[in-house]
Design a protein around this motif. Structure first.
Motif, PDB file in Angstrom:
ATOM      1  N   ILE A 236      14.416  -3.092  -4.213  1.00  0.00           N
ATOM      2  CA  ILE A 236      14.011  -1.682  -4.346  1.00  0.00           C
ATOM      3  C   ILE A 236      12.688  -1.503  -3.593  1.00  0.00           C
ATOM      4  N   GLU A 237      12.303  -0.238  -3.373  1.00  0.00           N
ATOM      5  CA  GLU A 237      11.004   0.032  -2.751  1.00  0.00           C
ATOM      6  C   GLU A 237      10.163   0.882  -3.693  1.00  0.00           C
ATOM      7  N   PRO A 238       8.976   0.398  -4.077  1.00  0.00           N
ATOM      8  CA  PRO A 238       8.085   1.243  -4.873  1.00  0.00           C
ATOM      9  C   PRO A 238       7.492   2.343  -3.974  1.00  0.00           C
ATOM     10  N   ASP A 239       6.790   3.293  -4.585  1.00  0.00           N
ATOM     11  CA  ASP A 239       6.124   4.352  -3.804  1.00  0.00           C
ATOM     12  C   ASP A 239       4.686   3.963  -3.467  1.00  0.00           C
ATOM     13  N   LEU A 240       4.054   3.292  -4.419  1.00  0.00           N
ATOM     14  CA  LEU A 240       2.673   2.832  -4.245  1.00  0.00           C
ATOM     15  C   LEU A 240       2.653   1.354  -4.647  1.00  0.00           C
ATOM     16  N   LEU A 241       1.785   0.576  -4.046  1.00  0.00           N
ATOM     17  CA  LEU A 241       1.701  -0.848  -4.409  1.00  0.00           C
ATOM     18  C   LEU A 241       0.251  -1.303  -4.288  1.00  0.00           C
ATOM     19  N   THR A 242      -0.185  -2.113  -5.238  1.00  0.00           N
ATOM     20  CA  THR A 242      -1.551  -2.630  -5.167  1.00  0.00           C
ATOM     21  C   THR A 242      -1.544  -4.143  -4.992  1.00  0.00           C
ATOM     22  N   LEU A 243      -2.539  -4.619  -4.249  1.00  0.00           N
ATOM     23  CA  LEU A 243      -2.711  -6.048  -3.973  1.00  0.00           C
ATOM     24  C   LEU A 243      -4.158  -6.421  -4.236  1.00  0.00           C
ATOM     25  N   ALA A 244      -4.405  -7.664  -4.605  1.00  0.00           N
ATOM     26  CA  ALA A 244      -5.778  -8.219  -4.680  1.00  0.00           C
ATOM     27  C   ALA A 244      -5.576  -9.733  -4.726  1.00  0.00           C
ATOM     28  N   LYS A 245      -6.325 -10.428  -5.530  1.00  0.00           N
ATOM     29  CA  LYS A 245      -6.173 -11.884  -5.707  1.00  0.00           C
ATOM     30  C   LYS A 245      -5.808 -12.581  -4.395  1.00  0.00           C
ATOM     31  N   GLY A 246      -4.529 -12.938  -4.200  1.00  0.00           N
ATOM     32  CA  GLY A 246      -4.100 -13.789  -3.098  1.00  0.00           C
ATOM     33  C   GLY A 246      -4.431 -13.269  -1.716  1.00  0.00           C
TER      34      GLY A 246
END
Ligand SMILES: Cc1ncc(COP(=O)(O)O)c(C=O)c1O
Length: 406
Positions: A236-246
């Protein structure tokens, strides 16, 4: 007599160890003792401790340009945004410094979209057990028991549903709902995986009800689950996505990604002194160049199978309740609330210690470097087996246990 850490504001109980050096999967403390590190800064050191590629990227960028201010473009900021867009299903990127900041930005963007497109709808539905950060709003967005009572009054507008229960999501929807925010693997809650069927139903439901689907991939993103992004596991594809850590490989870097139709901040709505700074962006690019290669990700999946098989052997040998996870984000479920004892026993092993994390009283979490070797996995399993054996002895004689707790 001075006490270790006496000048720091107390925020957690730390063991009396000072780390001096790190290399790959290994940490060395000031006494020279070596530890095999299966925490890796809470899943941040994708390439292990002090990898040469990051040292090089950082020193080259530090000599060239450290920070022209977020009011101007810089080349690493532009290159990192382009790389993230090319790697993902998203069109736009905001760069920040922490997972909390990226999630706050996601919530702000969803609320801004709600003002413009959904008559002021603003509620973000989260999940029981979810973890999205430590600002007041992200504590409210999280579903961590007791977090509503530490700093009242708390920001409102964050109702909760239950993971893998689509009816509970449907029940939480009101005319004020604007988004659902999910971790595909709830890391802090104990490595709880969202079912593929649930995620597909959630995507269909959010589309039908005009709600944004926000994926918090702070912990699961950038190779941790064996794919560049965990949403790829679900088709599936989300509309918004957040990244940090890695994505920062150990340095403070985060990102919010969105589809073009949700790119609705007005200038000045969002920002921050360190947003898109070239030092961190250069590190992010170096991490992506290593981790998001097809062969590297295939090797993470192979290491994941190898680690999971070894953990299953420990489950059998020590009568544990099970093993689960995705990629190199894995958990071992204990029969009782002894996780802290195992963590201490593992750390105190001599001459080589083992660093583990216990997010729940009955559960150990393993988040090794993505490039850990099979020989290091074997050594880690061996040390973990020793710690489990020692803990079993202590558990039958609780007063004999003297190890500190993490
Ligand atoms: C899923 C998830 N979201 C957000 C955060 C918060 O990130 P940070 O500690 O970088 O603010 C974390 C941290 O553990 C996390 O696991």
């Amino acid at each position: 007599m001075t006490e270790l850490g006496q000048d720091l504001i107390t925020i957690t109980q730390r063991p009396d160890i000072v780390f001096a050096q790190g290399q790959g999967s290994w940490l060395i403390d000031e006494s020279g003792k070596r530890y095999l590190d299966l925490i890796q800064g809470w899943a941040v050191n994708s390439l292990g401790h002090s990898p040469e590629v990051l040292a090089q990227a950082l020193s080259e960028q530090a000599r060239r340009l450290t920070n022209p201010s977020p009011a101007f473009y810089n080349r690493p900021m532009l290159d990192l945004a382009k790389r993230l867009v090319d790697l993902s299903c998203f069109d736009r990127v905001f760069l920040g410094s922490s997972g909390t900041e990226a999630n706050e930005a996601a919530v702000k963007l969803a609320r801004r979209w709600g003002q413009k497109q959904r008559q002021g709808a603003h509620e973000i539905i989260g999940f029981e057990g979810g973890f999205h950060g430590r600002s007041l709003a992200m504590m409210s967005a999280s579903g961590k028991p007791g977090w509503d009572r530490i700093y009242p009054p708390m920001p409102t507008g964050f109702p909760k549903a239950r993971l893998n229960d689509i009816e509970s999501v449907a029940r939480a929807i009101t005319p004020s709902s604007v988004a659902v925010m999910i971790e595909f693997v709830q890391g802090e809650a104990g490595v709880n995986l969202a079912d593929p069927g649930f995620v597909r139903e959630l995507r269909a439901l959010t589309e039908e009800r005009q709600l944004l689907l926000i994926a918090d991939e702070v912990q699961t993103g950038i190779g941790r689950c064996g794919h560049a992004f965990a949403y790829e596991m679900y088709g599936i594809e989300p509309d918004l996505l957040t990244l940090a850590k890695g994505i920062g490989g150990g340095a403070p870097l985060s990102a919010l990604l969105c589809k073009e139709r949700f790119n609705c901040f007005e200038p000045g709505d969002q920002g921050g002194t360190f947003c898109g700074n070239p030092l961190m962006a250069a590190l992010g690019l170096a991490v992506l160049n290593e981790v998001c290669q097809t062969e590297f990700l295939a090797a993470v999946r192979q290491r994941s199978r190898y680690l999971a098989a070894g953990l299953q052997r420990l489950v059998k040998t020590h009568g544990l309740l099970g093993e689960r996870g995705a990629g190199l984000l894995r958990a071992l479920v204990l029969p009782g609330n002894h996780a802290e004892q195992v963590v201490s026993a593992a750390r105190n092993l001599a001459p080589t210690g083992l660093l583990l994390n216990a997010p729940r009283p009955h559960l150990l979490r393993l988040m090794p470097a993505l490039n850990i070797t099979e020989a290091e996995i074997d050594q880690g399993l061996d040390l973990l087996g020793q710690a489990l054996r020692e803990t079993a002895i202590y558990m039958s004689k609780p007063s004999a246990f003297t190890g500190g707790s993490a």
